[in-house]
Motif scaffolding. Structure first.
Motif, PDB file in Angstrom:
ATOM      1  N   PRO A  53     -58.061  31.669 -10.409  1.00 43.10           N
ATOM      2  CA  PRO A  53     -56.684  31.909  -9.943  1.00 43.10           C
ATOM      3  C   PRO A  53     -56.492  31.368  -8.531  1.00 43.10           C
ATOM      4  O   PRO A  53     -57.454  31.229  -7.761  1.00 43.10           O
ATOM      5  CB  PRO A  53     -56.559  33.435  -9.980  1.00 43.10           C
ATOM      6  N   GLN A  54     -55.266  31.081  -8.198  1.00 43.52           N
ATOM      7  CA  GLN A  54     -54.977  30.475  -6.898  1.00 43.52           C
ATOM      8  C   GLN A  54     -55.440  31.348  -5.746  1.00 43.52           C
ATOM      9  O   GLN A  54     -55.883  30.850  -4.710  1.00 43.52           O
ATOM     10  CB  GLN A  54     -53.485  30.202  -6.774  1.00 43.52           C
ATOM     11  N   VAL A  55     -55.360  32.665  -5.909  1.00 48.34           N
ATOM     12  CA  VAL A  55     -55.745  33.560  -4.822  1.00 48.34           C
ATOM     13  C   VAL A  55     -57.218  33.391  -4.474  1.00 48.34           C
ATOM     14  O   VAL A  55     -57.604  33.501  -3.302  1.00 48.34           O
ATOM     15  CB  VAL A  55     -55.423  35.035  -5.189  1.00 48.34           C
ATOM     16  N   ALA A  56     -58.067  33.110  -5.467  1.00 47.15           N
ATOM     17  CA  ALA A  56     -59.495  32.917  -5.195  1.00 47.15           C
ATOM     18  C   ALA A  56     -59.728  31.634  -4.423  1.00 47.15           C
ATOM     19  O   ALA A  56     -60.520  31.594  -3.469  1.00 47.15           O
ATOM     20  CB  ALA A  56     -60.280  32.908  -6.503  1.00 47.15           C
ATOM     21  N   MET A  57     -59.042  30.567  -4.815  1.00 51.04           N
ATOM     22  CA  MET A  57     -59.191  29.296  -4.095  1.00 51.04           C
ATOM     23  C   MET A  57     -58.692  29.423  -2.660  1.00 51.04           C
ATOM     24  O   MET A  57     -59.324  28.916  -1.722  1.00 51.04           O
ATOM     25  CB  MET A  57     -58.433  28.190  -4.828  1.00 51.04           C
ATOM     26  N   ALA A  58     -57.555  30.086  -2.487  1.00 47.80           N
ATOM     27  CA  ALA A  58     -57.002  30.267  -1.141  1.00 47.80           C
ATOM     28  C   ALA A  58     -57.934  31.109  -0.269  1.00 47.80           C
ATOM     29  O   ALA A  58     -58.164  30.788   0.904  1.00 47.80           O
ATOM     30  CB  ALA A  58     -55.624  30.918  -1.225  1.00 47.80           C
ATOM     31  N   THR A  59     -58.482  32.171  -0.839  1.00 46.00           N
ATOM     32  CA  THR A  59     -59.411  33.027  -0.100  1.00 46.00           C
ATOM     33  C   THR A  59     -60.631  32.232   0.346  1.00 46.00           C
ATOM     34  O   THR A  59     -61.090  32.345   1.486  1.00 46.00           O
ATOM     35  CB  THR A  59     -59.844  34.217  -0.958  1.00 46.00           C
ATOM     36  N   ALA A  60     -61.151  31.389  -0.544  1.00 44.23           N
ATOM     37  CA  ALA A  60     -62.320  30.574  -0.214  1.00 44.23           C
ATOM     38  C   ALA A  60     -62.014  29.613   0.928  1.00 44.23           C
ATOM     39  O   ALA A  60     -62.835  29.425   1.841  1.00 44.23           O
ATOM     40  CB  ALA A  60     -62.772  29.804  -1.448  1.00 44.23           C
ATOM     41  N   GLN A  61     -60.844  29.012   0.919  1.00 48.19           N
ATOM     42  CA  GLN A  61     -60.474  28.076   1.973  1.00 48.19           C
ATOM     43  C   GLN A  61     -60.343  28.771   3.322  1.00 48.19           C
ATOM     44  O   GLN A  61     -60.762  28.240   4.354  1.00 48.19           O
ATOM     45  CB  GLN A  61     -59.173  27.357   1.598  1.00 48.19           C
ATOM     46  N   VAL A  62     -59.764  29.966   3.317  1.00 49.50           N
ATOM     47  CA  VAL A  62     -59.624  30.717   4.574  1.00 49.50           C
ATOM     48  C   VAL A  62     -61.003  31.121   5.100  1.00 49.50           C
ATOM     49  O   VAL A  62     -61.270  31.044   6.303  1.00 49.50           O
ATOM     50  CB  VAL A  62     -58.737  31.958   4.370  1.00 49.50           C
ATOM     51  N   LEU A  63     -61.898  31.542   4.205  1.00 51.96           N
ATOM     52  CA  LEU A  63     -63.247  31.925   4.624  1.00 51.96           C
ATOM     53  C   LEU A  63     -63.974  30.743   5.258  1.00 51.96           C
ATOM     54  O   LEU A  63     -64.685  30.905   6.256  1.00 51.96           O
ATOM     55  CB  LEU A  63     -64.046  32.450   3.430  1.00 51.96           C
ATOM     56  N   PHE A  76     -74.925  24.274   9.814  1.00 51.36           N
ATOM     57  CA  PHE A  76     -74.698  24.839   8.478  1.00 51.36           C
ATOM     58  C   PHE A  76     -73.976  23.809   7.619  1.00 51.36           C
ATOM     59  O   PHE A  76     -72.839  23.426   7.912  1.00 51.36           O
ATOM     60  CB  PHE A  76     -73.884  26.130   8.570  1.00 51.36           C
ATOM     61  N   SER A  77     -74.637  23.368   6.570  1.00 54.22           N
ATOM     62  CA  SER A  77     -74.115  22.315   5.696  1.00 54.22           C
ATOM     63  C   SER A  77     -72.751  22.679   5.121  1.00 54.22           C
ATOM     64  O   SER A  77     -72.577  23.768   4.556  1.00 54.22           O
ATOM     65  CB  SER A  77     -75.111  22.070   4.557  1.00 54.22           C
ATOM     66  N   VAL A  78     -71.799  21.781   5.262  1.00 47.86           N
ATOM     67  CA  VAL A  78     -70.465  22.012   4.716  1.00 47.86           C
ATOM     68  C   VAL A  78     -70.515  22.076   3.190  1.00 47.86           C
ATOM     69  O   VAL A  78     -69.820  22.876   2.570  1.00 47.86           O
ATOM     70  CB  VAL A  78     -69.489  20.914   5.182  1.00 47.86           C
ATOM     71  N   ARG A  79     -71.346  21.245   2.581  1.00 46.57           N
ATOM     72  CA  ARG A  79     -71.475  21.270   1.117  1.00 46.57           C
ATOM     73  C   ARG A  79     -71.908  22.643   0.632  1.00 46.57           C
ATOM     74  O   ARG A  79     -71.318  23.204  -0.310  1.00 46.57           O
ATOM     75  CB  ARG A  79     -72.501  20.223   0.658  1.00 46.57           C
ATOM     76  N   ASP A  80     -72.919  23.225   1.264  1.00 50.83           N
ATOM     77  CA  ASP A  80     -73.403  24.533   0.849  1.00 50.83           C
ATOM     78  C   ASP A  80     -72.379  25.622   1.158  1.00 50.83           C
ATOM     79  O   ASP A  80     -72.176  26.550   0.366  1.00 50.83           O
ATOM     80  CB  ASP A  80     -74.719  24.851   1.565  1.00 50.83           C
ATOM     81  N   THR A  81     -71.728  25.497   2.313  1.00 55.56           N
ATOM     82  CA  THR A  81     -70.764  26.525   2.726  1.00 55.56           C
ATOM     83  C   THR A  81     -69.553  26.563   1.817  1.00 55.56           C
ATOM     84  O   THR A  81     -69.083  27.644   1.450  1.00 55.56           O
ATOM     85  CB  THR A  81     -70.323  26.287   4.181  1.00 55.56           C
ATOM     86  N   MET A  82     -69.026  25.406   1.421  1.00 56.00           N
ATOM     87  CA  MET A  82     -67.836  25.438   0.572  1.00 56.00           C
ATOM     88  C   MET A  82     -68.177  25.987  -0.815  1.00 56.00           C
ATOM     89  O   MET A  82     -67.359  26.688  -1.419  1.00 56.00           O
ATOM     90  CB  MET A  82     -67.193  24.052   0.484  1.00 56.00           C
ATOM     91  N   MET A  83     -69.389  25.713  -1.319  1.00 58.74           N
ATOM     92  CA  MET A  83     -69.796  26.324  -2.586  1.00 58.74           C
ATOM     93  C   MET A  83     -69.907  27.835  -2.437  1.00 58.74           C
ATOM     94  O   MET A  83     -69.454  28.594  -3.302  1.00 58.74           O
ATOM     95  CB  MET A  83     -71.134  25.748  -3.045  1.00 58.74           C
ATOM     96  N   ALA A  84     -70.519  28.282  -1.331  1.00 61.72           N
ATOM     97  CA  ALA A  84     -70.688  29.710  -1.097  1.00 61.72           C
ATOM     98  C   ALA A  84     -69.344  30.419  -0.929  1.00 61.72           C
ATOM     99  O   ALA A  84     -69.159  31.544  -1.411  1.00 61.72           O
ATOM    100  CB  ALA A  84     -71.553  29.938   0.145  1.00 61.72           C
ATOM    101  N   CYS A  85     -68.402  29.754  -0.264  1.00 63.59           N
ATOM    102  CA  CYS A  85     -67.079  30.359  -0.065  1.00 63.59           C
ATOM    103  C   CYS A  85     -66.377  30.592  -1.400  1.00 63.59           C
ATOM    104  O   CYS A  85     -65.781  31.653  -1.620  1.00 63.59           O
ATOM    105  CB  CYS A  85     -66.220  29.460   0.828  1.00 63.59           C
ATOM    106  N   ALA A  89     -65.602  34.189  -2.922  1.00 61.70           N
ATOM    107  CA  ALA A  89     -64.190  34.492  -3.174  1.00 61.70           C
ATOM    108  C   ALA A  89     -63.960  34.874  -4.634  1.00 61.70           C
ATOM    109  O   ALA A  89     -63.142  35.752  -4.927  1.00 61.70           O
ATOM    110  CB  ALA A  89     -63.315  33.297  -2.802  1.00 61.70           C
ATOM    111  N   SER A  90     -64.676  34.229  -5.552  1.00 57.57           N
ATOM    112  CA  SER A  90     -64.506  34.572  -6.965  1.00 57.57           C
ATOM    113  C   SER A  90     -64.955  36.007  -7.243  1.00 57.57           C
ATOM    114  O   SER A  90     -64.387  36.678  -8.111  1.00 57.57           O
ATOM    115  CB  SER A  90     -65.296  33.586  -7.842  1.00 57.57           C
ATOM    116  N   LYS A  91     -65.932  36.476  -6.484  1.00 61.64           N
ATOM    117  CA  LYS A  91     -66.369  37.868  -6.638  1.00 61.64           C
ATOM    118  C   LYS A  91     -65.390  38.819  -5.961  1.00 61.64           C
ATOM    119  O   LYS A  91     -65.073  39.893  -6.508  1.00 61.64           O
ATOM    120  CB  LYS A  91     -67.779  38.044  -6.072  1.00 61.64           C
ATOM    121  N   LEU A  92     -64.896  38.432  -4.787  1.00 55.92           N
ATOM    122  CA  LEU A  92     -63.945  39.284  -4.083  1.00 55.92           C
ATOM    123  C   LEU A  92     -62.663  39.474  -4.888  1.00 55.92           C
ATOM    124  O   LEU A  92     -62.065  40.563  -4.869  1.00 55.92           O
ATOM    125  CB  LEU A  92     -63.592  38.663  -2.730  1.00 55.92           C
ATOM    126  N   GLU A  93     -62.242  38.446  -5.599  1.00 59.46           N
ATOM    127  CA  GLU A  93     -61.006  38.506  -6.376  1.00 59.46           C
ATOM    128  C   GLU A  93     -61.257  38.876  -7.839  1.00 59.46           C
ATOM    129  O   GLU A  93     -60.380  38.734  -8.685  1.00 59.46           O
ATOM    130  CB  GLU A  93     -60.271  37.162  -6.298  1.00 59.46           C
TER     131      GLU A  93
END
Length: 277
Positions: A53-63, A76-85, A89-93
C-alpha cells in the motif's frame, strides 16, 4: 513521570539542517540530494512491484530521509538502507513482505534503472547473501540511529479534509495534482522539516497556483490549517526542483560505489538545490 505519546513527527534540528553527517564526510550537497532522490524512487518502484500500500512506501521514504540526517551515506550503504526501510515499513503498516522478495525486487529495480542485463538473483549466491546480511544489519542500525522512533504521520488524510473545507474535492485537477505533489515531496527533505498540516497546505497551494484557482485570502485560507505562507513557499520550491534536471544513471548506492564515484567522477554534478531549508 508518565511518558506522553506524541502524534507529531520528529523534525530536524537547525544543526541537522545545516550540517548533516554526509556533509561532514565531504559528500557534496548536490550528490547527496541526488542519492536521496534516487533511493526514494527505487523504494517506490520496489513497493509497487511488491503490491505494498502507498502508506508503506511513503513511510519507508520518510524513514530513509530521517536516517541520513543522523548517519552518513559514506558509512551506511544506501542500497542496504533503502531495503531495510521498506522491510521495516511493511511491518509497521502490517503488510509484511519476505526478506527474499524484497532483495529480489530491489535487485531487479536497480538493474533496470541502470540499464543493466537483468538476470535472476540466485538465492544461495554470494550476492544474495551479501544483500540479505546488509538488509538485516541496516534494519538494526535504522532502529538504533533513530532511537526506535519510527512512527510516521502522513498528510494524505489531512489533504482530503482540507480540500473538502475549501470546496475543491470535485475540482477536475487540483485534488489529483495536490496528491501527486505529496508523493513527489517524499523524495525531498520536506517530510523531516515540516509537520503534516503544513505539507498538505503547501500541496494545495502549489496545485491551486498551477491551475490558476483563486482561494480565500481574507483571512488567508492557510491560517485556518495552522500553516505559514513562507513555509509553503519553501516546500513548493523543493518540490518544483525535482522536475528541473533528470537523475543520472550512475548514482552510487553502496559505500564502495560512493568512494569510487567521489575519486573518479569528472563530470560536474547537476546544479540541483541542496535539501537545506
Amino acid at each position: 513521570m508518565a511518558t506522553k505519546l506524541s502524534l507529531t513527527n520528529p523534525l530536524l534540528t537547525p544543526e541537522q539542517w545545516s550540517q548533516p553527517p554526509s556533509r561532514i564526510a565531504k559528500v557534496p550537497a548536490p550528490l547527496e540530494t541526488q542519492i536521496r532522490h534516487f533511493a526514494c524512487e527505487l523504494i517506490e518502484a520496489a513497493g509497487i512491484l511488491l503490491s505494498l500500500p502507498q502508506v508503506a512506501m511513503a513511510t519507508a521514504q520518510v524513514l530513509l530521509q530521517r536516517f541520513y540526517y543522523v548517519a552518513s551515506i559514506t558509512q551506511f550503504s544506501v542500497r542496504d538502507t533503502m531495503m531495510a526501510c521498506l522491510f521495516l515499513a511493511s511491518k509497521l503498516e502490517e503488510c509484511p513482505r519476505k526478506v527474499k522478495d524484497i532483495i529480489n525486487v530491489f535487485d531487479y529495480v536497480v538493474k533496470r534503472r541502470r540499464n543493466l542485463l537483468i538476470t535472476p538473483l540466485e538465492m544461495f549466491s554470494q550476492a544474495f547473501y551479501e544483500m540479505k546480511n546488509g538488509l538485516i544489519i541496516a534494519e538494526l542500525q535504522l532502529l538504533k540511529q533513530l532511537g526506535f522512533n519510527v512512527q510516521v504521520q502522513l498528510p494524505y488524510g489531512l489533504l482530503v479534509t482540507y480540500l473538502q473545507c475549501l470546496g475543491l474535492v470535485h475540482h477536475p485537477q487540483i485534488p489529483q495534482l495536490a496528491w501527486n505533489y505529496l508523493n513527489d515531496a517524499l523524495r525531498t527533505c520536506v517530510y523531516v522539516c515540516y509537520q503534516p498540516p503544513t505539507i498538505a497546505s503547501a500541496a494545495i497551494f502549489l496545485a491551486a497556483r498551477q491551475c490558476q484557482c483563486k482561494l480565500p485570502t481574507q483571512p488567508p485560507w492557510w491560517t485556518v490549517f495552522d500553516a505559514n505562507l513562507d513555509d509553503m513557499i519553501y516546500i513548493s520550491g523543493h518540490i518544483l526542483s525535482l522536475y528541473e534536471t533528470p537523475l543520472p544513471t550512475n548514482i552510487p548506492l553502496t559505500c564502495e560505489e560512493l568512494e569510487s564515484y567521489l575519486e573518479n567522477v569528472q563530470a560536474p554534478l547537476s546544479n540541483s538545490p541542496s535539501d537545506q531549508v
